[in-house]
Design an enzyme around this catalytic site. Structure first.
Site, PDB file in Angstrom:
ATOM      1  N   ARG A 139      -8.650   6.258  22.617  1.00 58.42           N
ATOM      2  CA  ARG A 139      -8.841   5.668  21.300  1.00 58.42           C
ATOM      3  C   ARG A 139      -8.890   6.771  20.261  1.00 58.42           C
ATOM      4  NH1 ARG A 139     -11.722   1.381  20.315  1.00 58.42           N
ATOM      5  NH2 ARG A 139     -11.028   1.870  18.203  1.00 58.42           N
ATOM      6  N   GLY A 140      -8.756   6.385  19.003  1.00 58.50           N
ATOM      7  CA  GLY A 140      -8.834   7.344  17.908  1.00 58.50           C
ATOM      8  C   GLY A 140      -7.529   7.426  17.140  1.00 58.50           C
ATOM      9  N   ASN A 141      -7.564   8.148  16.017  1.00 59.64           N
ATOM     10  CA  ASN A 141      -6.352   8.316  15.238  1.00 59.64           C
ATOM     11  C   ASN A 141      -5.392   9.268  15.943  1.00 59.64           C
ATOM     12  OD1 ASN A 141      -7.056  11.050  14.512  1.00 59.64           O
ATOM     13  ND2 ASN A 141      -8.436  10.232  12.965  1.00 59.64           N
ATOM     14  N   VAL A 142      -4.239   9.495  15.351  1.00 58.90           N
ATOM     15  CA  VAL A 142      -3.201  10.302  15.994  1.00 58.90           C
ATOM     16  C   VAL A 142      -3.721  11.686  16.369  1.00 58.90           C
ATOM     17  CG1 VAL A 142      -0.984  11.439  15.601  1.00 58.90           C
ATOM     18  CG2 VAL A 142      -1.286   9.069  14.905  1.00 58.90           C
TER      19      VAL A 142
ATOM     20  N   CYS B  72      -2.881  -9.991  19.594  1.00 60.09           N
ATOM     21  CA  CYS B  72      -2.482  -8.595  19.431  1.00 60.09           C
ATOM     22  C   CYS B  72      -2.711  -7.749  20.674  1.00 60.09           C
ATOM     23  CB  CYS B  72      -3.224  -7.976  18.250  1.00 60.09           C
ATOM     24  SG  CYS B  72      -2.628  -8.557  16.648  1.00 60.09           S
TER      25      CYS B  72
ATOM     26  N   ARG C 148      -7.665   2.814   5.171  1.00 64.28           N
ATOM     27  CA  ARG C 148      -8.503   3.582   6.088  1.00 64.28           C
ATOM     28  C   ARG C 148      -8.363   5.057   5.721  1.00 64.28           C
ATOM     29  NH1 ARG C 148      -5.744   1.845  11.472  1.00 64.28           N
ATOM     30  NH2 ARG C 148      -7.316   3.185  12.453  1.00 64.28           N
TER      31      ARG C 148
ATOM     32  N   THR D 123      -6.826  12.715  16.760  1.00 62.73           N
ATOM     33  CA  THR D 123      -7.873  12.627  17.781  1.00 62.73           C
ATOM     34  C   THR D 123      -7.277  12.412  19.158  1.00 62.73           C
ATOM     35  OG1 THR D 123      -9.476  11.736  16.195  1.00 62.73           O
ATOM     36  CG2 THR D 123      -9.907  11.325  18.535  1.00 62.73           C
ATOM     37  N   ARG D 124      -6.279  11.554  19.256  1.00 59.03           N
ATOM     38  CA  ARG D 124      -5.661  11.289  20.562  1.00 59.03           C
ATOM     39  C   ARG D 124      -4.898  12.510  21.090  1.00 59.03           C
ATOM     40  NH1 ARG D 124      -2.086   6.492  19.771  1.00 59.03           N
ATOM     41  NH2 ARG D 124      -2.500   6.699  17.535  1.00 59.03           N
TER      42      ARG D 124
ATOM     43  N   SER E  58      -3.157   0.446  24.886  1.00 56.33           N
ATOM     44  CA  SER E  58      -2.329  -0.730  24.626  1.00 56.33           C
ATOM     45  C   SER E  58      -1.956  -1.435  25.924  1.00 56.33           C
ATOM     46  CB  SER E  58      -1.054  -0.303  23.888  1.00 56.33           C
ATOM     47  OG  SER E  58      -0.059  -1.298  23.958  1.00 56.33           O
TER      48      SER E  58
ATOM     49  N   THR F  65      -3.315   5.432  27.342  1.00 55.27           N
ATOM     50  CA  THR F  65      -2.940   4.437  26.339  1.00 55.27           C
ATOM     51  C   THR F  65      -4.023   3.374  26.280  1.00 55.27           C
ATOM     52  OG1 THR F  65      -1.313   2.810  25.611  1.00 55.27           O
ATOM     53  CG2 THR F  65      -1.564   3.083  27.986  1.00 55.27           C
TER      54      THR F  65
ATOM     55  N   LYS G  34       1.934  -3.704  12.305  1.00 57.29           N
ATOM     56  CA  LYS G  34       1.613  -4.163  13.658  1.00 57.29           C
ATOM     57  C   LYS G  34       0.111  -4.369  13.854  1.00 57.29           C
ATOM     58  CE  LYS G  34       1.144   0.304  16.045  1.00 57.29           C
ATOM     59  NZ  LYS G  34       1.531   1.085  17.226  1.00 57.29           N
ATOM     60  N   ASP G  35      -0.720  -3.776  12.974  1.00 59.60           N
ATOM     61  CA  ASP G  35      -2.168  -3.915  13.100  1.00 59.60           C
ATOM     62  C   ASP G  35      -2.708  -5.190  12.468  1.00 59.60           C
ATOM     63  OD1 ASP G  35      -2.398  -1.546  14.463  1.00 59.60           O
ATOM     64  OD2 ASP G  35      -3.010  -0.352  12.725  1.00 59.60           O
TER      65      ASP G  35
ATOM     66  N   SER H  10      -7.939   7.719   7.800  1.00 59.36           N
ATOM     67  CA  SER H  10      -7.243   8.619   8.722  1.00 59.36           C
ATOM     68  C   SER H  10      -6.063   9.271   7.998  1.00 59.36           C
ATOM     69  CB  SER H  10      -6.731   7.851   9.945  1.00 59.36           C
ATOM     70  OG  SER H  10      -5.639   7.015   9.594  1.00 59.36           O
TER      71      SER H  10
ATOM     72  N   ARG I 226       0.329  -3.684  26.103  1.00 59.67           N
ATOM     73  CA  ARG I 226       1.798  -3.753  26.087  1.00 59.67           C
ATOM     74  C   ARG I 226       2.404  -2.493  26.675  1.00 59.67           C
ATOM     75  NH1 ARG I 226       5.372  -1.193  23.040  1.00 59.67           N
ATOM     76  NH2 ARG I 226       3.722  -0.420  21.681  1.00 59.67           N
ATOM     77  N   ARG I 227       1.976  -1.329  26.177  1.00 59.40           N
ATOM     78  CA  ARG I 227       2.506  -0.068  26.694  1.00 59.40           C
ATOM     79  C   ARG I 227       2.139   0.119  28.165  1.00 59.40           C
ATOM     80  NH1 ARG I 227       0.576   3.215  21.290  1.00 59.40           N
ATOM     81  NH2 ARG I 227       2.507   2.949  20.078  1.00 59.40           N
TER      82      ARG I 227
END
Length: 309
Positions: free
Chosen positions: A148-151, A239, A11, A153-154, A128, A126, A81-82, A13, A130-131
């Site tokens: 949502r988004g990459n690091v 997932c 990807r 962006t978040r 997630s 978040t 994890k993805d 990112s 899980r989180r």
């Protein structure tokens, strides 16, 4: 492979590029040339839909899987994890790199003092389950919002909104030099299966690539992360399930700790199990089967299947 250049699918990112370049550097150390091939995934392009509604984390890997199967790239680099627990026919994970920090962290917009104020009703970002489930179990008065988004962006979205904080993976922030944003390490939160590990996928009929990537493979990380992922697979959570699993080696034993919560955090089941390393191949199965024997766990899984959002 001789002088042939290994095409690394990734990807685009900043974090994904870092991971791919990390693999490229490792290959170079062992005499292999490589080049990066950037591929857009559905998960990168659709940012206004919660991840579970898109089909889970496989949306980050399918385009790369397809590129591998079409022969457009030789290997693909992912956050382990993805990768869905069931890999497409014809593909295989051929190397798992040494794991980085597996913990989750909080990035607070101002400060994290609200974590010590039980009356404060914070808004935490978040995407997630899980989180979110573990967070609400500890802070039931807080409210969650999707992000949502990459690091990068978040982090930008956190600063632009009136949220109190957002949850990230420590490894992701550290890899791109953004760990100065970390407000608190969430030692109490059980991470996602394989969090902090980088995996390399390829066609399953390429022994030349197995040889090239062999020196980058970290056997103890592989044992731990595969145990975690096997636990996830047997539990049939998928997932997007609010499930955390973390395995560690203690001398000659492997210990697996796992937690499953309801989406709102009101229900929680935990398990911890140890096995000698030489028999640890079955640890994920045994722990999952033991957890599934609990009535509460089946209720939680039924809730997730009924309302995947």
């Amino acid at each position: 492979m001789g002088a042939k250049t290994i095409r690394i699918g990734t990807r685009d990112s900043i974090l994904a590029t870092w991971q791919a370049e990390h693999v490229a550097a490792g290959l170079k150390q062992h005499g292999y040339k490589s080049e990066l091939v950037f591929i857009k995934t559905e998960g990168d392009q659709v940012l206004d839909t919660p991840l579970p509604m898109l089909g889970g984390k496989g949306v980050f890997t399918k385009a790369l899987d397809d590129a591998l199967l079409r022969g457009e790239v030789d290997i693909a680099v992912h956050s382990f994890k993805d990768i869905p627990t069931l890999t497409p026919e014809g593909l295989a994970v051929i190397a798992i790199l040494e794991r980085d920090d597996p913990r989750d962290v909080l990035v607070a917009r101002k400060d994290a003092d609200f974590l010590h104020d039980e009356s404060y009703e914070a808004v935490i970002a978040t995407s997630s389950h899980r989180r979110g489930g573990q967070w609400l179990g500890k802070f039931p008065k807080h409210r969650l919002t999707d992000i949502r988004g990459n690091v990068h962006t978040r982090l930008r979205k956190l600063n632009e909104n009136k949220w109190d904080g957002a949850i990230f993976a420590a490894a992701g922030l550290k890899r791109v030099g953004l760990d100065g944003n970390i407000s608190a390490y969430l030692e109490w939160m059980v991470p996602a299966p394989a969090q902090g590990a980088v995996a390399v996928m390829a066609r399953d009929n390429r022994p030349d690539l197995n040889r090239a990537l062999g020196p980058l493979h970290h056997s103890s990380t592989a044992l731990c992360t595969r145990t975690e992922r096997r636990f996830l697979q047997v539990l049939e959570g998928g997932c997007s399930a609010p499930l955390g699993a973390f395995a560690q080696m203690y001398g000659s034993e492997l210990q697996l700790k796992a937690v499953l919560t309801s989406l709102d955090g009101s229900l929680r089941e935990e398990i911890s199990m140890n096995m000698p390393v030489e028999h640890a191949a079955s640890l994920g199965d045994r722990a999952a089967e033991a957890m599934m024997a609990r009535e509460t766990v089946m209720d939680i899984l039924a809730e997730i299947r009924k309302d995947p959002e």
